[in-house]
Design a protein around this motif. Structure first.
Motif, PDB file in Angstrom:
ATOM      1  N   CYS A   1      55.491  48.186  50.506  1.00 35.14           N
ATOM      2  CA  CYS A   1      54.596  47.405  51.348  1.00 35.14           C
ATOM      3  C   CYS A   1      54.672  45.919  51.018  1.00 35.14           C
ATOM      4  O   CYS A   1      53.872  45.124  51.516  1.00 35.14           O
ATOM      5  CB  CYS A   1      53.153  47.881  51.186  1.00 35.14           C
ATOM      6  N   ASP A   2      55.560  45.556  50.153  1.00 37.82           N
ATOM      7  CA  ASP A   2      55.627  44.160  49.706  1.00 37.82           C
ATOM      8  C   ASP A   2      56.028  43.245  50.866  1.00 37.82           C
ATOM      9  O   ASP A   2      56.933  43.537  51.625  1.00 37.82           O
ATOM     10  CB  ASP A   2      56.629  44.023  48.564  1.00 37.82           C
ATOM     11  N   ASN A   3      55.304  42.131  50.968  1.00 40.29           N
ATOM     12  CA  ASN A   3      55.593  41.148  52.010  1.00 40.29           C
ATOM     13  C   ASN A   3      55.560  39.779  51.366  1.00 40.29           C
ATOM     14  O   ASN A   3      54.494  39.271  51.019  1.00 40.29           O
ATOM     15  CB  ASN A   3      54.570  41.257  53.140  1.00 40.29           C
ATOM     16  N   GLY A   4      56.723  39.169  51.186  1.00 41.11           N
ATOM     17  CA  GLY A   4      56.793  37.902  50.474  1.00 41.11           C
ATOM     18  C   GLY A   4      56.100  36.762  51.171  1.00 41.11           C
ATOM     19  O   GLY A   4      55.737  35.770  50.528  1.00 41.11           O
ATOM     20  N   THR A   5      55.912  36.865  52.488  1.00 40.08           N
ATOM     21  CA  THR A   5      55.282  35.768  53.224  1.00 40.08           C
ATOM     22  C   THR A   5      53.765  35.863  53.235  1.00 40.08           C
ATOM     23  O   THR A   5      53.104  34.904  53.631  1.00 40.08           O
ATOM     24  CB  THR A   5      55.775  35.766  54.680  1.00 40.08           C
ATOM     25  N   LEU A   6      53.222  37.001  52.817  1.00 38.41           N
ATOM     26  CA  LEU A   6      51.776  37.197  52.911  1.00 38.41           C
ATOM     27  C   LEU A   6      51.006  36.234  52.011  1.00 38.41           C
ATOM     28  O   LEU A   6      50.036  35.612  52.430  1.00 38.41           O
ATOM     29  CB  LEU A   6      51.424  38.637  52.563  1.00 38.41           C
ATOM     30  N   LYS A   7      51.446  36.090  50.770  1.00 40.53           N
ATOM     31  CA  LYS A   7      50.772  35.195  49.839  1.00 40.53           C
ATOM     32  C   LYS A   7      50.841  33.754  50.326  1.00 40.53           C
ATOM     33  O   LYS A   7      49.847  33.015  50.256  1.00 40.53           O
ATOM     34  CB  LYS A   7      51.402  35.325  48.451  1.00 40.53           C
ATOM     35  N   MET A   8      51.992  33.343  50.833  1.00 39.34           N
ATOM     36  CA  MET A   8      52.141  31.991  51.365  1.00 39.34           C
ATOM     37  C   MET A   8      51.199  31.762  52.551  1.00 39.34           C
ATOM     38  O   MET A   8      50.567  30.706  52.667  1.00 39.34           O
ATOM     39  CB  MET A   8      53.589  31.760  51.798  1.00 39.34           C
ATOM     40  N   TYR A   9      51.090  32.765  53.406  1.00 37.49           N
ATOM     41  CA  TYR A   9      50.193  32.690  54.559  1.00 37.49           C
ATOM     42  C   TYR A   9      48.740  32.517  54.115  1.00 37.49           C
ATOM     43  O   TYR A   9      48.001  31.655  54.619  1.00 37.49           O
ATOM     44  CB  TYR A   9      50.348  33.964  55.400  1.00 37.49           C
ATOM     45  N   GLN A  10      48.313  33.328  53.150  1.00 32.01           N
ATOM     46  CA  GLN A  10      46.940  33.248  52.671  1.00 32.01           C
ATOM     47  C   GLN A  10      46.646  31.899  52.021  1.00 32.01           C
ATOM     48  O   GLN A  10      45.592  31.293  52.277  1.00 32.01           O
ATOM     49  CB  GLN A  10      46.674  34.382  51.678  1.00 32.01           C
ATOM     50  N   HIS A  11      47.559  31.427  51.203  1.00 29.03           N
ATOM     51  CA  HIS A  11      47.350  30.142  50.523  1.00 29.03           C
ATOM     52  C   HIS A  11      47.295  28.995  51.535  1.00 29.03           C
ATOM     53  O   HIS A  11      46.503  28.054  51.366  1.00 29.03           O
ATOM     54  CB  HIS A  11      48.456  29.897  49.500  1.00 29.03           C
ATOM     55  N   HIS A  12      48.097  29.064  52.558  1.00 38.46           N
ATOM     56  CA  HIS A  12      48.091  28.014  53.583  1.00 38.46           C
ATOM     57  C   HIS A  12      46.757  27.988  54.325  1.00 38.46           C
ATOM     58  O   HIS A  12      46.168  26.912  54.532  1.00 38.46           O
ATOM     59  CB  HIS A  12      49.237  28.238  54.561  1.00 38.46           C
TER      60      HIS A  12
END
Length: 329
Positions: A9-20
């Motif tokens: 289920c890993d999504n590398g863009t999810l953390k970047m999206y949340q931080h933005h």
């Protein structure tokens, strides 16, 4: 705990999206939240002894908002730089203040609504000695909120080996493993005490205040203008509550279940983890919306801003009220 426990289920863009999302929203609300709540505390401090109209609750609401606003610069730094160099203790303080502000805001919005409704329905019951009761209600409210919000930081891992080398904070902190029944008990308690019961109380106050405009009730205030101002205050509290806290309390149980590993569907988990940051930002928006509510619903607030000389006239107004037998409320 990482944002996705399951490797599939890993999504590398999810953390970047949340931080933005967090960095943009917190940067937008920082300045108006800081200026608005400092101004509100200054104004309410002047009028806190001059009126019975829930000003003490509004002042405490402004203090709760200011506490969270003061933590926003550190949050913004973290979400922009993706690292937390300020130590675990300060991370926990900022993390804790977020939830203390949220539930203290809910508590004081309910208090404001109930007090304005009571002053309309039973004005003769309230007099100057009731202000001490208001202070006691505020003190008990702060104690209750601070105690009830302790599970939020406590449920985060306290393993020193993990924390000593960690540069993560807030939602990226590891969580303790807890049983599913415990998860459900926490969720039901938080939803009932922190959302459903406050919502019912505020809607009841809005209905009662609205009904008071339709007829004359024994012991109620006959002034239609005062009733309309009270209704505007109560409806504003309900509006802030629904805009800021309704979306969060819809996604909060789902996010909690994801972090407790009670959900396994990758698509559903990704959807929840993308929606929850948006609702959490809406919950933070109350720091900027509350001062706007004060200005448009509180006579003392806009009177002080439009007439800087008003504090000098307060003693004269009080003497004049005493000579004429009136109430300075």
């Amino acid at each position: 705990m990482s944002l996705m426990e399951n490797a599939t289920c890993d999504n590398g863009t999810l953390k970047m999206y949340q931080h933005h999302i967090y960095a943009v929203v917190y940067s937008v609300i920082l300045a108006p939240g800081l200026l608005g709540n400092v101004l509100a505390i200054w104004v309410f401090r002047i009028y806190i002894r001059e009126t019975k109209k829930a000003v003490v609750f509004m002042m405490n609401l402004a203090v709760a908002d200011l506490l969270q606003v003061l933590s926003l610069p550190l949050r913004i730094y973290y979400y922009l730089n993706d690292t937390w160099p300020f130590g675990h203790f300060l991370c926990m303080i900022c993390f804790y203040l977020k939830y203390v502000n949220m539930y203290a805001s809910i508590y004081f919005l309910v208090c404001i609504s109930v007090r304005r409704c009571e002053l309309i329905m039973r004005p003769l019951v309230f007099h100057s000695s009731k202000r001490k009761g208001d202070l006691l209600i505020c003190g008990l409210g702060w104690l209750l909120v601070c105690l009830c919000c302790l599970p939020f930081p406590v449920l985060r891992s306290s393993d020193p080996d993990i924390l000593s080398n960690s540069t993560q904070c807030f939602s990226e902190l590891p969580t303790r493993t807890i049983s599913l029944p415990t998860v459900w008990a926490i969720l039901v308690t938080a939803e009932l005490a922190g959302f459903i019961i406050p919502l019912i109380l505020m809607l009841a106050c809005a209905c009662m205040t609205s009904w008071s405009l339709r007829g004359t009730r024994a012991g109620a205030i006959p002034d239609t203008g005062e009733k309309r101002r009270a209704l505007r205050t109560v409806l504003s509290c309900v509006a802030v509550f629904l805009v800021c806290f309704l979306p969060y309390h819809i996604t909060m149980p789902l996010d909690f279940l994801v972090k407790a590993k009670a959900l396994t569907n990758c698509t559903l988990m990704a959807f929840i983890l993308r929606c929850h940051p948006v609702t959490l930002c809406l919950a933070s928006l109350n720091c900027s919306l509350d001062p706007i509510m004060y200005y448009f619903t509180t006579k003392e607030f806009w009177r002080r801003l439009s007439k800087p000389e008003i504090p000098d006239s307060i003693p004269f107004n009080r003497r004049l009220s005493c000579m004429t037998g009136g109430d300075d409320d």
